[in-house]
Design a protein around this motif. Structure first.
Motif, PDB file in Angstrom:
ATOM      1  N   TYR A 294      -0.073   1.606  -4.968  1.00 16.37           N
ATOM      2  CA  TYR A 294       0.614   0.498  -5.607  1.00 16.37           C
ATOM      3  C   TYR A 294      -0.387  -0.125  -6.593  1.00 16.37           C
TER       4      TYR A 294
ATOM      5  N   ARG B 242       2.777  10.023  -7.438  1.00 16.55           N
ATOM      6  CA  ARG B 242       2.463  10.455  -6.082  1.00 16.55           C
ATOM      7  C   ARG B 242       1.990  11.893  -6.110  1.00 16.55           C
TER       8      ARG B 242
ATOM      9  N   VAL C 174       6.766   4.286  -3.947  1.00 12.73           N
ATOM     10  CA  VAL C 174       7.121   4.887  -2.670  1.00 12.73           C
ATOM     11  C   VAL C 174       5.983   4.683  -1.677  1.00 12.73           C
ATOM     12  N   LYS C 175       6.385   4.255  -0.504  1.00 13.27           N
ATOM     13  CA  LYS C 175       5.426   3.982   0.571  1.00 13.27           C
ATOM     14  C   LYS C 175       5.620   5.016   1.666  1.00 13.27           C
ATOM     15  N   THR C 176       4.525   5.562   2.142  1.00 14.18           N
ATOM     16  CA  THR C 176       4.580   6.561   3.209  1.00 14.18           C
ATOM     17  C   THR C 176       3.911   5.997   4.455  1.00 14.18           C
ATOM     18  N   VAL C 177       4.601   6.085   5.571  1.00 15.19           N
ATOM     19  CA  VAL C 177       4.095   5.536   6.831  1.00 15.19           C
ATOM     20  C   VAL C 177       3.909   6.671   7.834  1.00 15.19           C
TER      21      VAL C 177
ATOM     22  N   ALA D 219       0.851  -1.190   0.000  1.00  7.80           N
ATOM     23  CA  ALA D 219       0.000   0.000   0.000  1.00  7.80           C
ATOM     24  C   ALA D 219       0.885   1.237   0.000  1.00  7.80           C
ATOM     25  N   GLY D 220       0.442   2.251  -0.695  1.00 12.35           N
ATOM     26  CA  GLY D 220       1.242   3.463  -0.818  1.00 12.35           C
ATOM     27  C   GLY D 220       1.256   4.305   0.448  1.00 12.35           C
ATOM     28  N   VAL D 221       0.198   4.173   1.249  1.00  8.10           N
ATOM     29  CA  VAL D 221       0.130   4.914   2.507  1.00  8.10           C
ATOM     30  C   VAL D 221      -0.255   3.943   3.610  1.00  8.10           C
ATOM     31  N   VAL D 222       0.529   3.931   4.664  1.00  5.75           N
ATOM     32  CA  VAL D 222       0.232   3.066   5.805  1.00  5.75           C
ATOM     33  C   VAL D 222       0.094   3.949   7.033  1.00  5.75           C
TER      34      VAL D 222
ATOM     35  N   PHE E  87       7.345   9.060   7.275  1.00  5.98           N
ATOM     36  CA  PHE E  87       8.506   8.814   6.411  1.00  5.98           C
ATOM     37  C   PHE E  87       8.103   8.093   5.139  1.00  5.98           C
ATOM     38  N   THR E  88       8.928   8.275   4.120  1.00  8.27           N
ATOM     39  CA  THR E  88       8.664   7.704   2.810  1.00  8.27           C
ATOM     40  C   THR E  88       9.875   6.897   2.363  1.00  8.27           C
TER      41      THR E  88
ATOM     42  N   PRO F  70       3.745  12.286   0.734  1.00  5.83           N
ATOM     43  CA  PRO F  70       3.365  11.731  -0.581  1.00  5.83           C
ATOM     44  C   PRO F  70       2.192  10.772  -0.449  1.00  5.83           C
TER      45      PRO F  70
ATOM     46  N   HIS G 286       8.117  13.919  -3.581  1.00  3.80           N
ATOM     47  CA  HIS G 286       7.834  12.899  -4.591  1.00  3.80           C
ATOM     48  C   HIS G 286       6.739  13.322  -5.556  1.00  3.80           C
TER      49      HIS G 286
END
Lengths: 477, 296
Positions: free
Chosen positions: A457, A464, B287-290, A437-440, B153-154, A453, A469
């Protein structure tokens, strides 16, 4: 003894609606060459709000030509530091006219004023403010020493966050030095047109931002137009695929922010009260009209029942009704079409054997409404576990081990968002790694920020929006 | 009279040369095409060099399955480890530089000196990308100052299975330049070698097989690009596609097929001799953002 809420309506007098709206092309409001128009209504009352011009291919031509001239003219030649100041100006006017935007958004969209006032409008202003600062610092964005704008950006946005999505599209595109042709959604054109007014008020050079209202055919004409260098689309995966096919082989750039079926995963050690708030915010925020909604609740077996009990109690307290009432939690479904779709999917959940529950709540007689709804005993093969409902409907599944949670969460062609609820830090980071997943969100949900961002996915799209990004979508680097 | 393979005539020494059979590389093994087909590969000068396997659509699907099976473990290996594996690939190439130079000379019609330069550049390219493995996330990732009590964070993550149509002209340097950025970030690759110049790719596969690259992380198909590319472009378990090696008039159809599951598609023709940009590395990551709350 029970307490009741007195009505607390926000005044709509701050908004002056015109009987009809023209297109915004080359710095002016002009009638559509197509001669066509459509009506936009308040979904909470079905009251028509205004007549809005419908842009045809000739209008797209005109807007793209204006955007091209502005790109090759004043905007393209302007120093980044000057572009920045225009964006700062727009951000400031958005803040100054915030209440007007919030009321207008709620009228046209049906979302609670509490959300348009506290989320949509402040975030839209923040997006302009954040990106303004990038305009003269692009060489520091990590995309090479001299990134260049792409040219004319065609931007198509959805109806769920009409103003905010306009800001997500326009702010980075303009900061990067592009010019824009924006097409708001057919059912929510008004806040984008007010934003066009703000652009005028900010003295933005003509043609830098153009707003073409219309339906899907207007969007298709914009996508097909060879004068557009870049397409940015937010909407359904189905339409995103069509756009990808239309753009194929043209060498034009494309970013897509599409659907989702986000998993909100609650472990047995989770802070339950926070998790319940997070689940509610995850799926009932904006009536569930959120691409990154936590529409699948994955509850660890030992706490599934107590969690559901708390969730039902919480849903009992949600207030559904007049979106302009400041105490309203759940507003109107944006359109009849969307309501039909939600109803059909919810019915399929019942037919396929899931257990349906909604709190007792009286729906207004007029307008488009759907009660907050929970489905239990959902299996992964059910349509309500696989398809994006885009409404206030939560599908509850259970799991035993973290590995099973990951397998179930990732069992979707989407990949936009996910939530993790646990007090164990190492598990949060492990889960965050595993989830596609792009955002967690960990121990929170549905948080947004211009510096963060956002995007998906897999079939939730590519590219983004927001942060360093997000600039890449509008730069040749 | 059937055309003879090179060296089939008995050399003066009286010893008959042992020829290499060029096969596919799928899941760490070297199978022939399941179709039983092969095709003749000639040198740039028209000399018959060998028979290469003519991969079928089924071979392409098998290669995707092998890549999919291998990818999660490869992605979860440490960046330090991936860097060492790609560096080891460079080491093995260095040890077989003469063989590669001969293969490139035959394939591309380059002089011996030019071929040696191409091999040296290929080795250096692998070393360059190997070094990126544990730096890329630092350069491309970020921590983001959001307006609230959250640590945000990414980080970049591999897209998954990436299908690569290798450059048609540059049989080794071009190939290495498109393959290395895919695998070094944690993806698994299915590569379709240059159709007319596939032999250096097969030899590179042999190097990969003996240099710690986990089985299935690199898969190499030889055959007709026009036959294999649509299968990979339309495959629902392929996440991204580098079609820079496809004929320009074939690209629109491939992009349309790729839209089926919204593959990330890269078309980027580079000067292989120049130092690369980060574009190929950036093309096949997500890119994953948490978000995580900050509090006591």
């Amino acid at each position: 003894m029970s307490f009741t809420y007195a009505p607390a309506p926000e005044s709509r007098e701050i908004v002056t609606l015109q009987p009809s709206y023209d297109l915004f092309v080359n710095g002016d409001f002009v009638p559509a060459l197509s001669g066509r128009s459509f009506s936009t209504t308040n979904p909470a009352t079905e009251e028509p709000l205004a007549d809005v011009a419908s842009a045809g291919p000739e209008d797209v031509d005109r807007a793209v030509a204006a955007a091209r001239a502005a790109f090759e003219g004043p905007w393209g030649k302007m120093r980044g530091s000057e572009r920045a100041k225009f964006l700062f100006r727009i951000a400031r006017v958005l803040q100054e006219r915030a209440r007007e935007f919030a009321v207008l958004e709620t009228l046209d969209n049906g979302k609670p004023i509490r959300e348009s006032r506290d989320v949509d409008v402040p975030l839209a202003a923040a997006h302009f403010f954040y990106h303004a600062g990038w305009a003269d610092k692009l060489e520091h964005a990590g995309l090479g020493p001299a990134p260049r704008p792409l040219g004319v950006a065609g931007q198509i946005i959805p109806w769920n966050f009409p103003l905010l999505m306009a800001a997500w599209k326009l702010a980075p595109a303009l900061a990067a030095g592009n010019t824009c042709v924006l097409k708001p959604a057919e059912t929510t054109p008004l806040s984008a047109l007010l934003l066009a007014r703000v652009c005028q008020e900010a003295d933005l050079p003509p043609g830098v931002v153009n707003v073409l209202t219309g339906a899907g055919d207007t969007g298709a004409a914009l996508v097909a137009h060879r004068g557009v260098d870049k397409i940015a689309f937010t909407g359904s995966t189905e339409v995103g695929r069509e756009i990808a096919r239309a753009v194929a082989g043209t060498g034009r750039r494309l970013t897509l922010e599409l659907g989702g079926k986000g998993a909100n995963i609650v472990f047995e050690d989770a802070p339950i009260d926070q998790a319940v708030e997070g689940i509610v915010n995850g799926i009932f925020f904006n009536q569930g009209h959120v691409c990154c909604a936590g529409s699948r609740l994955l509850a660890q077996e030992p706490i599934a029942e107590p969690l559901l009990e708390r969730l039902r109690q919480r849903l009992d307290t949600l207030r559904l009704g007049d979106p302009l009432d400041k105490n309203t939690d759940i507003g109107a479904i944006n359109s009849k079409d969307q309501l039909d779709k939600i109803r059909a999917l919810a019915d399929s959940g019942e037919k396929e054997g899931a257990g349906r529950w909604s709190p007792p709540c009286r729906l207004p007689a007029r307008g488009y409404w759907f009660p907050p709804t929970i489905f239990t005993n959902v299996s992964q093969s059910h349509r309500i576990a696989k398809e994006e409902i885009f409404g206030p409907v939560l599908s509850v599944l259970t799991f035993r081990t973290p590995a099973e949670a990951v397998a179930k969460a990732n069992n979707t062609p989407y990949g936009l968002s996910a939530g993790i609820w646990t007090e164990k830090g190492s598990r949060i980071l492990w889960m965050a790694q595993q989830l596609e997943a792009g955002v967690v969100w960990a121990n929170t949900f549905n948080r947004f920020d211009p510096a963060s961002p956002f995007g998906g996915y897999q079939e939730s799209g590519f590219g983004r929006e927001g942060g360093r990004h997000g600039l890449e979508a509008y730069l040749d680097a | 009279m059937p055309e003879r393979l090179p060296g089939a005539e008995r050399p003066r020494s009286g010893r008959l040369e042992v020829h290499k059979t060029y096969k596919l590389f799928i899941g760490g093994a070297f199978p022939r095409s399941e179709s039983g087909r092969s095709y003749v590969v000639s040198s740039a000068g028209g000399r018959r060099l060998a028979n290469a396997a003519l991969a079928s659509r089924k071979d392409a699907r098998d290669a995707v399955a092998a890549a999919r099976a291998a990818q999660p473990a490869w992605a979860s290996s440490t960046a330090y480890n991936r860097g060492q594996v790609v560096y080891r690939l460079a080491e093995m190439l260095e040890g077989r530089a003469a063989q590669f130079a001969a293969s490139v000379a035959a394939a591309e019609g380059a002089t011996a000196r030019a071929s040696r330069r191409i091999v040296a550049a290929s080795i250096d390219r692998l070393v360059w990308y190997a070094g990126w493995a544990d730096k890329f996330a630092q350069v491309v990732g970020s921590s983001n100052p959001v307006a609230g009590p959250y640590f945000n964070f990414t980080i970049p993550e591999p897209t998954g299975v990436v299908a690569v149509l290798a450059p048609q002209v540059s049989s080794l340097l071009g190939l290495v330049s498109v393959l290395a950025p895919v695998v070094v970030t944690g993806n698994a690759a299915v590569v379709v070698a240059s159709e007319a110049r596939p032999l250096p790719a097969v030899t590179l596969a042999e190097v990969a097989a003996t240099s710690d690259v986990p089985a299935g992380v690199v898969n190499v198909l030889t055959g007709r690009t026009g036959e294999l590319a649509p299968v990979l472009a339309g495959h629902m378990d392929v996440g991204a596609l580098d079609i820079s090696g496809a004929a320009p008039d074939a690209r629109p159809d491939l992009e349309r097929l790729a839209a089926g599951n919204l593959k990330r598609v890269l078309v980027l023709e580079e000067d292989w001799a120049a130092v690369p940009s980060l574009r190929r590395l950036r093309a096949f990551v997500e890119v994953k953002t948490v978000w995580h709350p900050v509090g006591i």
